[in-house]
Design a protein around this motif. Structure first.
Motif, PDB file in Angstrom:
ATOM      1  N   LEU A  24      34.053  44.979  44.254  1.00 29.42           N
ATOM      2  CA  LEU A  24      33.299  43.757  43.965  1.00 29.42           C
ATOM      3  C   LEU A  24      33.493  43.401  42.495  1.00 29.42           C
ATOM      4  N   VAL A  25      33.904  42.161  42.235  1.00 33.01           N
ATOM      5  CA  VAL A  25      34.196  41.720  40.871  1.00 33.01           C
ATOM      6  C   VAL A  25      33.603  40.331  40.642  1.00 33.01           C
ATOM      7  N   HIS A  26      33.614  39.916  39.384  1.00 35.27           N
ATOM      8  CA  HIS A  26      33.275  38.526  39.062  1.00 35.27           C
ATOM      9  C   HIS A  26      34.144  38.052  37.911  1.00 35.27           C
ATOM     10  N   SER A  27      34.881  36.994  38.158  1.00 32.83           N
ATOM     11  CA  SER A  27      35.775  36.419  37.154  1.00 32.83           C
ATOM     12  C   SER A  27      34.971  35.764  36.033  1.00 32.83           C
ATOM     13  N   PRO A  28      35.448  35.836  34.794  1.00 36.07           N
ATOM     14  CA  PRO A  28      34.739  35.172  33.689  1.00 36.07           C
ATOM     15  C   PRO A  28      34.495  33.698  33.998  1.00 36.07           C
ATOM     16  N   ASP A  29      33.238  33.282  33.939  1.00 37.27           N
ATOM     17  CA  ASP A  29      32.870  31.906  34.266  1.00 37.27           C
ATOM     18  C   ASP A  29      32.631  31.105  32.989  1.00 37.27           C
ATOM     19  N   ASP A 103      39.233  39.943  51.248  1.00 37.82           N
ATOM     20  CA  ASP A 103      38.069  40.735  51.651  1.00 37.82           C
ATOM     21  C   ASP A 103      38.158  42.158  51.094  1.00 37.82           C
ATOM     22  N   LYS A 104      39.123  42.355  50.181  1.00 38.69           N
ATOM     23  CA  LYS A 104      39.260  43.656  49.524  1.00 38.69           C
ATOM     24  C   LYS A 104      38.994  43.554  48.018  1.00 38.69           C
ATOM     25  N   VAL A 105      39.348  42.426  47.435  1.00 37.50           N
ATOM     26  CA  VAL A 105      38.959  42.121  46.053  1.00 37.50           C
ATOM     27  C   VAL A 105      37.930  41.011  46.188  1.00 37.50           C
ATOM     28  N   VAL A 106      36.676  41.405  46.233  1.00 27.58           N
ATOM     29  CA  VAL A 106      35.584  40.522  46.654  1.00 27.58           C
ATOM     30  C   VAL A 106      34.904  39.922  45.430  1.00 27.58           C
ATOM     31  N   GLU A 107      34.809  38.604  45.408  1.00 27.82           N
ATOM     32  CA  GLU A 107      34.214  37.873  44.280  1.00 27.82           C
ATOM     33  C   GLU A 107      32.735  37.593  44.546  1.00 27.82           C
ATOM     34  N   LEU A 108      31.896  38.027  43.615  1.00 27.83           N
ATOM     35  CA  LEU A 108      30.451  37.811  43.731  1.00 27.83           C
ATOM     36  C   LEU A 108      30.077  36.352  43.973  1.00 27.83           C
ATOM     37  N   GLN A 109      30.764  35.451  43.295  1.00 24.32           N
ATOM     38  CA  GLN A 109      30.402  34.036  43.393  1.00 24.32           C
ATOM     39  C   GLN A 109      30.619  33.497  44.806  1.00 24.32           C
ATOM     40  N   PHE A 175      30.327  42.331  34.534  1.00 27.18           N
ATOM     41  CA  PHE A 175      30.207  43.790  34.626  1.00 27.18           C
ATOM     42  C   PHE A 175      29.493  44.154  35.925  1.00 27.18           C
ATOM     43  N   THR A 176      30.227  44.023  37.014  1.00 29.22           N
ATOM     44  CA  THR A 176      29.624  44.184  38.335  1.00 29.22           C
ATOM     45  C   THR A 176      29.165  45.618  38.604  1.00 29.22           C
ATOM     46  N   ARG A 177      29.696  46.591  37.870  1.00 32.38           N
ATOM     47  CA  ARG A 177      29.253  47.979  38.035  1.00 32.38           C
ATOM     48  C   ARG A 177      27.739  48.093  37.867  1.00 32.38           C
ATOM     49  N   ASP A 178      27.183  47.261  36.990  1.00 28.10           N
ATOM     50  CA  ASP A 178      25.774  47.426  36.633  1.00 28.10           C
ATOM     51  C   ASP A 178      24.793  46.850  37.640  1.00 28.10           C
ATOM     52  N   CYS A 474      33.359  49.197  33.875  1.00 32.14           N
ATOM     53  CA  CYS A 474      32.212  48.282  33.901  1.00 32.14           C
ATOM     54  C   CYS A 474      32.481  47.060  34.778  1.00 32.14           C
ATOM     55  N   MET A 475      33.735  46.578  34.772  1.00 34.73           N
ATOM     56  CA  MET A 475      34.066  45.328  35.459  1.00 34.73           C
ATOM     57  C   MET A 475      34.438  45.544  36.925  1.00 34.73           C
ATOM     58  N   SER A 476      33.890  46.593  37.523  1.00 33.88           N
ATOM     59  CA  SER A 476      34.200  46.877  38.918  1.00 33.88           C
ATOM     60  C   SER A 476      33.009  47.544  39.588  1.00 33.88           C
ATOM     61  N   MET A 477      32.707  47.132  40.799  1.00 38.39           N
ATOM     62  CA  MET A 477      31.757  47.866  41.634  1.00 38.39           C
ATOM     63  C   MET A 477      32.517  48.294  42.885  1.00 38.39           C
ATOM     64  N   PRO A 478      33.039  49.523  42.913  1.00 34.90           N
ATOM     65  CA  PRO A 478      33.765  49.968  44.104  1.00 34.90           C
ATOM     66  C   PRO A 478      32.868  49.939  45.341  1.00 34.90           C
ATOM     67  N   LEU A 479      33.366  49.316  46.395  1.00 30.25           N
ATOM     68  CA  LEU A 479      32.652  49.282  47.668  1.00 30.25           C
ATOM     69  C   LEU A 479      33.225  50.296  48.648  1.00 30.25           C
ATOM     70  N   HIS A 480      34.512  50.588  48.486  1.00 33.03           N
ATOM     71  CA  HIS A 480      35.139  51.555  49.376  1.00 33.03           C
ATOM     72  C   HIS A 480      36.257  52.291  48.652  1.00 33.03           C
ATOM     73  N   ARG A 481      36.151  53.584  48.612  1.00 32.20           N
ATOM     74  CA  ARG A 481      37.232  54.456  48.162  1.00 32.20           C
ATOM     75  C   ARG A 481      37.586  55.412  49.297  1.00 32.20           C
ATOM     76  N   GLU A 482      38.860  55.726  49.432  1.00 31.75           N
ATOM     77  CA  GLU A 482      39.249  56.757  50.391  1.00 31.75           C
ATOM     78  C   GLU A 482      38.664  58.084  49.943  1.00 31.75           C
ATOM     79  N   GLU A 483      38.325  58.930  50.909  1.00 29.54           N
ATOM     80  CA  GLU A 483      37.826  60.259  50.560  1.00 29.54           C
ATOM     81  C   GLU A 483      38.956  61.092  49.984  1.00 29.54           C
ATOM     82  N   LEU A 484      38.617  61.914  48.996  1.00 29.19           N
ATOM     83  CA  LEU A 484      39.592  62.849  48.457  1.00 29.19           C
ATOM     84  C   LEU A 484      39.844  63.942  49.486  1.00 29.19           C
ATOM     85  N   THR A 485      41.108  64.283  49.669  1.00 27.60           N
ATOM     86  CA  THR A 485      41.439  65.328  50.650  1.00 27.60           C
ATOM     87  C   THR A 485      41.983  66.567  49.957  1.00 27.60           C
TER      88      THR A 485
END
Length: 485
Positions: A24-29, A103-109, A175-178, A474-485
């Motif tokens: 989840l990201v948000h481009s500078p507005d 639907d993988k690089v998702v914009e908050l707006q 700063f979508t992480r926050d 800071c500029m990322s809120m991960p919604l899905h990461r693959e599990e570490l194997t």
């Protein structure tokens, strides 16, 4: 309500370095271009930024890199057309019909505009924003008449059009992480410490509770409650107020969560988080890292982030050697060890026995323990230091987010190009260094694919982005990461 994003979208994060699949990201507005010097620090910026540069010459590269790694069909082989001047950046603008809509690089707006298509939600959110911003009744009526796309832009930028500002911008929305953190398949929403971020938290809460994207996770969204009579607490009682931001939360493995207590996250919030996350069995272990309440540090992800299972980047001030004053003489060591201020405190709680925590006296011991015991790493644990641990470059480069790196996959991270000494430290540790523009050119030419990259630091242009005081973690809120194997 528009359903641009799939119901089957998986929300799951169980590490800091597993292959990133959705973010989840948000481009500078346009709001960033209206920050004035007299209000910059109130709005949590250290400086004013040049909007066109931060977009076109810097953040657009971030968007491209994310798409090449997460959703290449949107960009691969199309870059010449996408970047044609006649298109006027339509591909990168959240409110434009030509936006990339992944639907993988998702914009908050987009998500906000989607939920505003529902009349009832629109009325509630307009009323809530107007209450927070003390708008006139006529302004509220004007907002109610706006289209969802235009209203979403106004809520974020603070402007009804380029000339008419209704309320302050929320420049920290990039700063979508926050705004929240995904912990396994739960979402922990934030409670910002600063008034400037109140509207961010409101918009985020409405998105998470109302967008179809998160429909399957409604019973897994966690909000922290305020303390009883919190509004009566004096200012010196700030530690008893519940404030939490995502930059202070790290999911290092499926059973272990780190929470920083900092300038932005309070002890009370850490307590509330421990209580609810253990009650819901979200994790089995939570480590509290209490750092000095200094603007220099802000969140724990400004002083360290993870690169690989066995590699971390760290500000040397919090290294084992520095914390134990190993280079000091006997008298210095005694004096330094008795200083109360600026002490780092690390306490690890376990769900099965919270009354008997474990203590660590430095970050290196904690992070080594995570690598060896949580991640079962058999390789030597290595630390790369901000500014190559050379004064004054260590502090200078930490200020410009040398430690705030985003892992696209294990060993492949994004950082700023301005942190020269830190780049030297990566190179000395066997990492390939490549500039974003060069990488994009090589991918477009078919000379390399993202899957082939290993142990690589991707350098992003940063003259303006770094003024905002946040890196790509800071500029990322991960919604899905693959599990570490």
């Amino acid at each position: 309500m528009p359903r641009h994003l799939s119901h089957t979208t998986k929300v799951s994060v169980s590490s800091e370095v597993g292959r990133l699949r959705r973010v989840l990201v948000h481009s500078p507005d346009s709001g960033l271009g209206k920050v004035v010097p007299s209000k910059a620090q109130d709005w949590l910026f250290e400086d004013i930024v040049h909007l066109d540069t931060i977009r076109r010459m810097e953040y657009d590269f971030y968007t491209k890199i994310l798409l090449y790694f997460l959703d290449p069909d949107k960009i691969q082989g199309q870059l010449a057309d996408i970047d044609d001047e006649a298109r006027n950046r339509a591909f990168y603008k959240p409110g434009d019909e030509g936006i990339f809509r992944s639907d993988k690089v998702v914009e908050l707006q987009w998500l906000l505009a989607d939920i505003l298509a529902d009349h009832e939600i629109k009325m509630k959110l307009v009323a809530s924003v107007c209450a927070i911003e003390t708008c006139s009744y006529n302004t509220q009526k004007e907002l109610q008449q706006m289209s969802p796309v235009h209203l979403a832009k106004t809520f974020i930028s603070g402007s009804m059009n380029n000339d008419q500002m209704l309320f302050a911008p929320i420049p920290n929305f990039i700063f979508t992480r926050d705004i929240g953190i995904v912990i396994n398949n739960y979402v922990l929403l934030n409670k910002p410490a600063k008034k400037a971020r109140t509207r961010e938290a409101l918009l985020a809460k409405y998105i998470f509770f109302n967008h179809p994207f998160f429909e399957a996770y409604q019973d897994k969204i966690i909000e922290l409650a305020d303390t009883h009579h919190h509004f009566l607490l004096p200012r010196e009682g700030d530690d008893r107020k519940v404030t939490l931001e995502g930059g202070d939360v790290m999911v290092v493995c499926k059973d272990h969560l780190l929470i920083g207590v900092s300038e932005r996250t309070s002890l009370e919030a850490a307590y509330q988080a421990i209580k609810v996350l253990f009650e819901k069995s979200v994790v089995k272990k939570i480590t509290i890292i209490r750092i000095p309440k200094k603007r220099d540090y802000m969140h724990i992800d400004t002083i360290f982030t993870q690169i690989k299972r066995n590699v971390w980047i760290l500000l040397g001030t919090f290294s084992k050697k520095a914390m134990k004053h190993e280079d000091d003489d006997a008298v210095q060591k005694i004096l330094e060890n008795n200083k109360k201020e600026d002490k780092l405190k690390i306490i690890q709680f376990r769900k099965k026995d919270p009354a008997n925590p474990e203590y660590f006296d430095n970050l290196e011991d904690l992070l080594t323990d995570i690598s060896k015991n949580d991640l079962e790493c058999t390789e030597k644990v290595r630390f790369i230091y901000s500014g190559n641990n050379e004064f004054p470059f260590d502090a200078r480069e930490q200020w410009t987010d040398s430690c705030n790196l985003l892992a696209l996959k294990e060993g492949v991270v994004l950082g700023y190009d301005r942190n020269d000494k830190t780049v030297e430290a990566f190179r000395a540790n066997g990492f390939t260094i490549i500039h974003a523009q060069d990488l994009i050119t090589r991918i477009e030419k078919g000379e390399i694919t993202p899957d082939e990259l290993e142990d690589t630091l991707i350098l992003m242009p940063s003259a303006e982005l770094s003024r905002a005081r946040g890196g790509f973690h800071c500029m990322s809120m991960p919604l899905h990461r693959e599990e570490l194997t």
